[in-house]
Design a protein around this motif. Structure first.
Motif, PDB file in Angstrom:
ATOM      1  N   ASP A 106      -6.863  -7.054   4.853  1.00  0.00           N
ATOM      2  CA  ASP A 106      -6.953  -5.904   4.283  1.00  0.00           C
ATOM      3  C   ASP A 106      -6.097  -5.056   3.590  1.00  0.00           C
ATOM      4  OD1 ASP A 106      -8.132  -4.425   7.669  1.00  0.00           O
ATOM      5  OD2 ASP A 106      -6.064  -5.057   6.661  1.00  0.00           O
ATOM      6  N   LYS A 107      -5.217  -6.112   2.815  1.00  0.00           N
ATOM      7  CA  LYS A 107      -4.098  -5.512   1.993  1.00  0.00           C
ATOM      8  C   LYS A 107      -4.466  -4.634   0.737  1.00  0.00           C
ATOM      9  CE  LYS A 107      -3.005  -9.787  -0.412  1.00  0.00           C
ATOM     10  NZ  LYS A 107      -1.996 -10.859  -0.182  1.00  0.00           N
ATOM     11  N   LYS A 108      -3.562  -3.851   0.512  1.00  0.00           N
ATOM     12  CA  LYS A 108      -4.187  -2.732  -0.586  1.00  0.00           C
ATOM     13  C   LYS A 108      -3.443  -3.192  -1.812  1.00  0.00           C
ATOM     14  CE  LYS A 108      -5.057   1.326   2.379  1.00  0.00           C
ATOM     15  NZ  LYS A 108      -4.923   0.489   3.639  1.00  0.00           N
ATOM     16  N   PRO A 109      -4.259  -2.753  -3.011  1.00  0.00           N
ATOM     17  CA  PRO A 109      -3.691  -3.026  -4.169  1.00  0.00           C
ATOM     18  C   PRO A 109      -2.272  -2.164  -4.370  1.00  0.00           C
ATOM     19  CG  PRO A 109      -5.873  -2.247  -4.429  1.00  0.00           C
ATOM     20  CD  PRO A 109      -5.687  -2.205  -3.173  1.00  0.00           C
ATOM     21  N   LYS A 110      -1.189  -2.632  -4.892  1.00  0.00           N
ATOM     22  CA  LYS A 110       0.303  -2.139  -4.926  1.00  0.00           C
ATOM     23  C   LYS A 110      -0.001  -0.918  -5.332  1.00  0.00           C
ATOM     24  CE  LYS A 110       4.805  -3.865  -6.430  1.00  0.00           C
ATOM     25  NZ  LYS A 110       5.088  -3.049  -7.456  1.00  0.00           N
ATOM     26  N   ALA A 111      -0.499  -0.279  -6.363  1.00  0.00           N
ATOM     27  CA  ALA A 111      -0.436   1.108  -6.580  1.00  0.00           C
ATOM     28  C   ALA A 111      -1.045   2.060  -5.778  1.00  0.00           C
ATOM     29  CB  ALA A 111      -1.271   1.245  -7.997  1.00  0.00           C
ATOM     30  N   GLU A 112      -1.867   1.505  -5.098  1.00  0.00           N
ATOM     31  CA  GLU A 112      -2.574   2.546  -3.754  1.00  0.00           C
ATOM     32  C   GLU A 112      -1.587   2.481  -2.792  1.00  0.00           C
ATOM     33  OE1 GLU A 112      -6.259   0.988  -2.420  1.00  0.00           O
ATOM     34  OE2 GLU A 112      -6.175   2.756  -0.858  1.00  0.00           O
ATOM     35  N   ALA A 113      -0.970   1.271  -2.486  1.00  0.00           N
ATOM     36  CA  ALA A 113      -0.147   1.055  -1.414  1.00  0.00           C
ATOM     37  C   ALA A 113       1.313   1.957  -1.654  1.00  0.00           C
ATOM     38  CB  ALA A 113       0.373  -0.470  -1.117  1.00  0.00           C
ATOM     39  N   GLU A 114       1.435   2.081  -2.969  1.00  0.00           N
ATOM     40  CA  GLU A 114       2.740   2.871  -3.176  1.00  0.00           C
ATOM     41  C   GLU A 114       2.587   4.240  -3.102  1.00  0.00           C
ATOM     42  OE1 GLU A 114       4.930   1.873  -6.611  1.00  0.00           O
ATOM     43  OE2 GLU A 114       5.895   3.885  -6.859  1.00  0.00           O
ATOM     44  N   LYS A 115       1.253   4.875  -3.429  1.00  0.00           N
ATOM     45  CA  LYS A 115       0.811   6.190  -3.372  1.00  0.00           C
ATOM     46  C   LYS A 115       0.719   6.709  -1.817  1.00  0.00           C
ATOM     47  CE  LYS A 115      -2.858   9.218  -5.140  1.00  0.00           C
ATOM     48  NZ  LYS A 115      -4.401   9.131  -5.223  1.00  0.00           N
ATOM     49  N   ILE A 116       0.359   5.925  -1.112  1.00  0.00           N
ATOM     50  CA  ILE A 116       0.031   6.309   0.325  1.00  0.00           C
ATOM     51  C   ILE A 116       1.680   6.132   0.803  1.00  0.00           C
ATOM     52  CG2 ILE A 116      -0.471   5.463   2.432  1.00  0.00           C
ATOM     53  CD1 ILE A 116      -2.902   4.116   1.008  1.00  0.00           C
ATOM     54  N   ALA A 117       2.715   5.291   0.472  1.00  0.00           N
ATOM     55  CA  ALA A 117       3.844   5.090   1.291  1.00  0.00           C
ATOM     56  C   ALA A 117       4.613   6.378   0.616  1.00  0.00           C
ATOM     57  CB  ALA A 117       4.551   3.927   0.536  1.00  0.00           C
TER      58      ALA A 117
END
Ligand code: ADP
Ligand code: ADP
Length: 228
Positions: A106-117
């Motif tokens: 269930d990996k996330k799209p890069k942009a979303e992952a960056e936002k959460i990070a």
């Protein structure tokens, strides 16, 4: 409402050493509970069984009403913070914090992952360090990175194993206040391992005192008897 229930947990290692004899305790949702005791009393063994990194030889681990015994580590949704930070040295801070969201089914799209990070990097005060490599950071900064990385998947439990013991005395006090504030802000149920009584008393909602593979005391604080 107990969120975690540890029932008659036992661990005998392959060499026959019984590290956990019979351990039972419970943790309420959102509480920060300290596992306190000297080196070798079984604190890390207990955390590793909760995380699914070690199989118990007896007893049960119940989280949110469900036994974890046959649940794979990756499906337990647990964040783990280690004493030595365990960051990926070749990746930047941002890449380290994003990493758990960029692997698995269930990996996330890069942009979303960056936002959460970036949201968790803000909570742990490391926003300005996004492009640094871990090798350029102080111990306290590295531990903040590892805490942010442990939280990005919104785990149901946060496990912290002596997270402050590699830091100098001044920083230990500062980061422990930050950890307590962060845990309460995020509302995550946390088990915090330490051998330091003063640390446990200052940070814990409850203290579980270990002694050679058993629990000696289990208390909210005021009635604990601790050796001077
Ligand atoms: P703590 O975290 O409280 O310092 P640990 O859980 O790491 O204690 O260890 C509890 C006991 O189990 C210690 O005596 C340790 O030497 C022993 N132990 C830990 N890992 C193993 C292993 N893989 N095989 C055998 N004994 C072990
Ligand atoms: P901690 O700092 O958490 O107490 P240790 O230094 O006791 O951890 O243990 C480090 C590693 O060595 C762990 O992976 C543990 O399982 C392993 N280990 C510890 N004691 C023993 C032992 N007596 N036999 C085999 N492995 C051990």
């Amino acid at each position: 409402e107990n969120f975690i229930e540890i029932k008659n947990l036992e661990k005998t290692y392959d060499n026959g050493y019984q590290a956990i004899k019979s351990v039972s305790f419970s943790v309420k949702k959102g509480d920060l509970v300290c596992l306190l005791g000297p080196s070798g009393c079984g604190k890390t063994t207990t955390l590793n069984m909760i995380a699914g990194l070690l199989n118990p030889t007896g007893g049960d681990i119940i989280v949110d009403g469900k036994s974890m015994l046959n649940v794979e580590p990756k499906d337990r949704n647990i964040g783990y913070v280690f004493q030595n930070y365990a960051l990926y040295p070749h990746m930047t801070v941002l890449q380290n914090v994003m990493f758990p969201m960029t692997v698995g089914k269930d990996k996330k799209p890069k942009a979303e992952a960056e936002k959460i990070a970036r949201r968790f990097m803000k909570l742990t005060h490391i926003e300005e360090l996004a492009n640094e490599k871990p090798g350029n950071l102080s111990g306290g900064q590295q531990q903040r990175v590892s805490i942010a990385r442990a939280l990005v998947q919104e785990p149901q439990i946060l496990l912290m194993d002596e997270p402050l013991s590699n830091l100098d005395a001044r920083l230990r006090l500062k980061i422990r206040e930050e950890i307590r504030a962060l845990v309460k802000e995020v509302g995550i149920t946390t088990l915090f391992v330490t051998h330091d009584q003063e640390e446990a008393l200052s940070i814990g909602d409850k203290i579980i005192l270990f002694h050679q593979g058993i629990i000696q005391q289990d208390d909210e604080g005021q009635n604990l008897y601790l050796e001077p």
